[in-house]
Design a protein around this motif. Structure first.
Motif, mmCIF file in Angstrom:
data_model
loop_
_atom_site.group_PDB
_atom_site.id
_atom_site.type_symbol
_atom_site.label_atom_id
_atom_site.label_comp_id
_atom_site.label_asym_id
_atom_site.label_seq_id
_atom_site.Cartn_x
_atom_site.Cartn_y
_atom_site.Cartn_z
ATOM 1 N N UNK A 61 0.844 -1.191 0.000
ATOM 2 C CA UNK A 61 0.000 0.000 0.000
ATOM 3 C C UNK A 61 0.882 1.245 0.000
ATOM 4 N N UNK A 62 0.264 2.388 -0.216
ATOM 5 C CA UNK A 62 1.003 3.650 -0.154
ATOM 6 C C UNK A 62 0.873 4.226 1.255
ATOM 7 N N UNK A 63 1.703 5.210 1.535
ATOM 8 C CA UNK A 63 1.637 5.864 2.843
ATOM 9 C C UNK A 63 0.284 6.552 3.015
ATOM 10 N N UNK A 64 -0.314 7.017 1.909
ATOM 11 C CA UNK A 64 -1.631 7.665 1.964
ATOM 12 C C UNK A 64 -2.729 6.670 2.338
ATOM 13 N N UNK A 65 -2.530 5.395 2.019
ATOM 14 C CA UNK A 65 -3.489 4.370 2.428
ATOM 15 C C UNK A 65 -3.389 4.099 3.930
ATOM 16 N N UNK A 66 -2.208 4.320 4.469
ATOM 17 C CA UNK A 66 -1.932 3.981 5.863
ATOM 18 C C UNK A 66 -2.204 5.141 6.827
#
Length: 74
Positions: A61-66
């Motif tokens: 996942x991306x950091x924006x998903x996290x």
């Protein structure tokens, strides 16, 4: 929450959607179970960029998903 807002960590949601158990995730991400609990419960006070990178790599996942910035509601 402070006057500047807060950061919400969505690891719990991501882990629920994945096929990984908490133990398998900890093994793959090379983090301790206590660290996992802190990130899942949003009780961690200092984010470690190396740990975040390992989480994103493991969860694909991306950091924006996290992470999500939640502004303070005035």
């Amino acid at each position: 929450m402070n006057d500047k807002g807060s950061i919400k960590i969505h690891l719990n949601d991501l882990l629920e959607k994945s096929e990984l158990s908490k133990n398998k995730f900890c093994q793959k991400a090379e983090i301790q179970r206590s660290q996992l609990n802190g990130y899942m419960n949003n009780t961690i006070t200092r984010l470690d960029t190396d740990v975040l990178a390992r989480i994103c790599h493991t969860m694909d996942c991306s950091i924006a998903d996290l992470l999500e910035y939640v502004p303070n509601k005035k």
